[in-house]
Design an enzyme around this catalytic site. Structure first.
Site, PDB file in Angstrom:
ATOM      1  N   ASP A 180       8.232   1.613  -2.159  1.00 11.14           N
ATOM      2  CA  ASP A 180       7.361   2.917  -2.059  1.00 11.14           C
ATOM      3  C   ASP A 180       8.020   3.529  -3.279  1.00 11.14           C
ATOM      4  O   ASP A 180       9.460   3.581  -3.646  1.00 11.14           O
ATOM      5  CB  ASP A 180       7.543   3.527  -0.818  1.00 11.14           C
ATOM      6  CG  ASP A 180       6.749   2.911   0.096  1.00 11.14           C
ATOM      7  OD1 ASP A 180       5.884   2.183  -0.040  1.00 11.14           O
ATOM      8  OD2 ASP A 180       7.029   3.328   1.526  1.00 11.14           O
ATOM      9  N   ARG A 181       7.544   4.811  -3.628  1.00  8.00           N
ATOM     10  CA  ARG A 181       7.983   5.654  -4.656  1.00  8.00           C
ATOM     11  C   ARG A 181       9.421   6.280  -4.652  1.00  8.00           C
ATOM     12  O   ARG A 181      10.277   6.073  -5.374  1.00  8.00           O
ATOM     13  CB  ARG A 181       7.126   6.752  -5.121  1.00  8.00           C
ATOM     14  CG  ARG A 181       7.350   7.661  -6.285  1.00  8.00           C
ATOM     15  CD  ARG A 181       6.352   8.660  -6.649  1.00  8.00           C
ATOM     16  NE  ARG A 181       6.246   9.759  -5.542  1.00  8.00           N
ATOM     17  CZ  ARG A 181       6.960  10.787  -5.397  1.00  8.00           C
ATOM     18  NH1 ARG A 181       7.823  10.793  -6.195  1.00  8.00           N
ATOM     19  NH2 ARG A 181       6.854  11.632  -4.375  1.00  8.00           N
TER      20      ARG A 181
END
Length: 396
Positions: A180-181
């Site tokens: 995830d970012r």
């Protein structure tokens, strides 16, 4: 009088010529255009991308069919105001099947919609994408928090793949797993489709072991904890929930089967460092399973509180909406609204752009830090890749 009119006419011609020249100077980039090192501007601990002209292409789906072109953009793409979309349609920056259309035009199924924009990408933290191992077929890097892995949403050049292409000339690359970012740590990237397919087969066969470390609230139990709870991800709100129980005739569990093993590494009585070993790979699985234990990640605003404003209401990412709606001062709720001061040398201002003269797009000027969740190890048949622990994993 004739001379005056001639002068005014000449001035008008010069203005029109200059206007046409500016139009000719615009280079509309597409996903095929590579990122370059000079595309980036570094300021105040952030990596910005110089705004550039870009053609977004989409096709009308069933949900969009029958909407007017302006209503479609206003409802589906909330980063710009309604007035902008009206102007964009009128001047031809929004087209359908390559043709200009009126603002009242209703779209039809499968039509191609082009949106020619002055693209401003959100800033990310200015940390390097450190190369850990560079093998003939495999590259491993330490992904910084806040940087997406690949182009998605508003991000294109401010991604791991974009930065590796711009700064190291590495392309094409094929990530073999997702981070995830806001998560940092080990990212494994294949250099060719054949190697990527081998990794994919190992993952699908359940032969890959994954390890992460997290910094959580409180004193985590000393004995090993296993959370076996379905994870139901709400794509609209960008948030997962854990479902515990067994499906029967009256109730059905909507989420996907998920299991994570947790082992305490250390604690200082306020926080604990926990080793997380997911056996499945659901969206936000570690984050929501740690919430189930009563020890959520200590700076995870999305799962620290149940009272989070829906992102669909604010028109932004779930984590950003959670940070803005929280009252806790420990992380990204702090107000750091220092906008980069634009000079004429940084980039040209587009008079139609609703984000200019700011360098970042509207709503992305505040401070944001990564989650205290870091990938440290992936292993499979005959291979092991590791990443150093982050600084926050050392409790004093």
């Amino acid at each position: 009088m004739k001379r005056k009119r001639g002068k005014e006419g000449g001035e008008e011609e010069e203005k029109e010529e200059e206007k046409n020249k500016r139009k000719m100077d615009i280079v509309w980039q597409t996903p095929a255009h590579p990122a370059h090192k000079d595309d980036y501007i570094f300021h105040n601990g952030k990596r910005y991308v110089r705004p550039y002209y870009f053609e977004f292409v989409s096709h009308v789906n069933k949900r969009w069919e029958g909407k007017t072109i302006v209503d479609l953009f206003t409802q589906e793409f909330r980063g710009r105001p309604n007035d902008y979309y009206v102007s964009a349609v009128k001047c031809g920056r929004i087209q359908v099947d390559g043709e200009n259309i009126p603002v009242s035009y209703k779209v039809k199924r499968c039509q191609k919609i082009s949106h020619f924009v002055h693209r401003h990408e959100p800033p990310v933290m200015a940390w390097d994408v450190a190369i850990l191992q560079n093998e003939p077929d495999v590259l491993t890097v330490c992904k910084p928090a806040s940087v997406p892995v690949h182009p998605c949403g508003q991000y294109r050049k401010n991604t791991v793949l974009g930065i590796l292409q711009a700064e190291h000339g590495l392309s094409p690359l094929y990530p073999i797993h997702r981070l995830d970012r806001l998560v940092s740590g080990l990212l494994i990237v294949a250099k060719n489709p054949a190697k990527a397919d081998i990794f994919r087969q190992h993952i699908e066969a359940g032969l890959v072991q994954k390890q992460y470390v997290a910094k959580v609230i409180g004193v985590f139990p000393e004995c090993e904890q296993v959370v076996d709870a379905n994870v139901d991800y709400n794509a609209r709100e960008g948030r997962s929930t854990a479902e515990v129980g067994i499906s029967n005739g009256d109730t059905t569990l909507k989420g996907k089967v998920a299991c994570t093993k947790f082992t305490r590494i250390s604690t200082n009585g306020i926080h604990s460092i926990v080793l997380c070993e997911p056996t499945t790979g659901r969206t936000h699985q570690i984050r929501v399973h740690l919430q189930c234990t009563g020890h959520p990640i200590a700076n995870d605003m999305l799962y620290l509180s149940d009272n989070v404003v829906d992102r669909s209401t604010l028109g932004m990412t779930a984590d950003r909406a959670a940070a803005l709606s929280c009252s806790c001062p420990v992380t990204s709720c702090e107000n750091h609204n220092e906008e980069y001061k634009v000079s004429s040398e940084d980039f040209s201002i587009d008079p139609m752009c609703s984000h200019c003269p700011n360098l970042a797009p509207n709503g992305y000027n505040g401070h944001e830090e990564g989650l205290w969740l870091h990938c440290v190890r992936y292993s499979g048949p005959g291979w092991v890749y590791e990443c150093p622990y982050p600084d926050w994993a050392s409790l004093s």
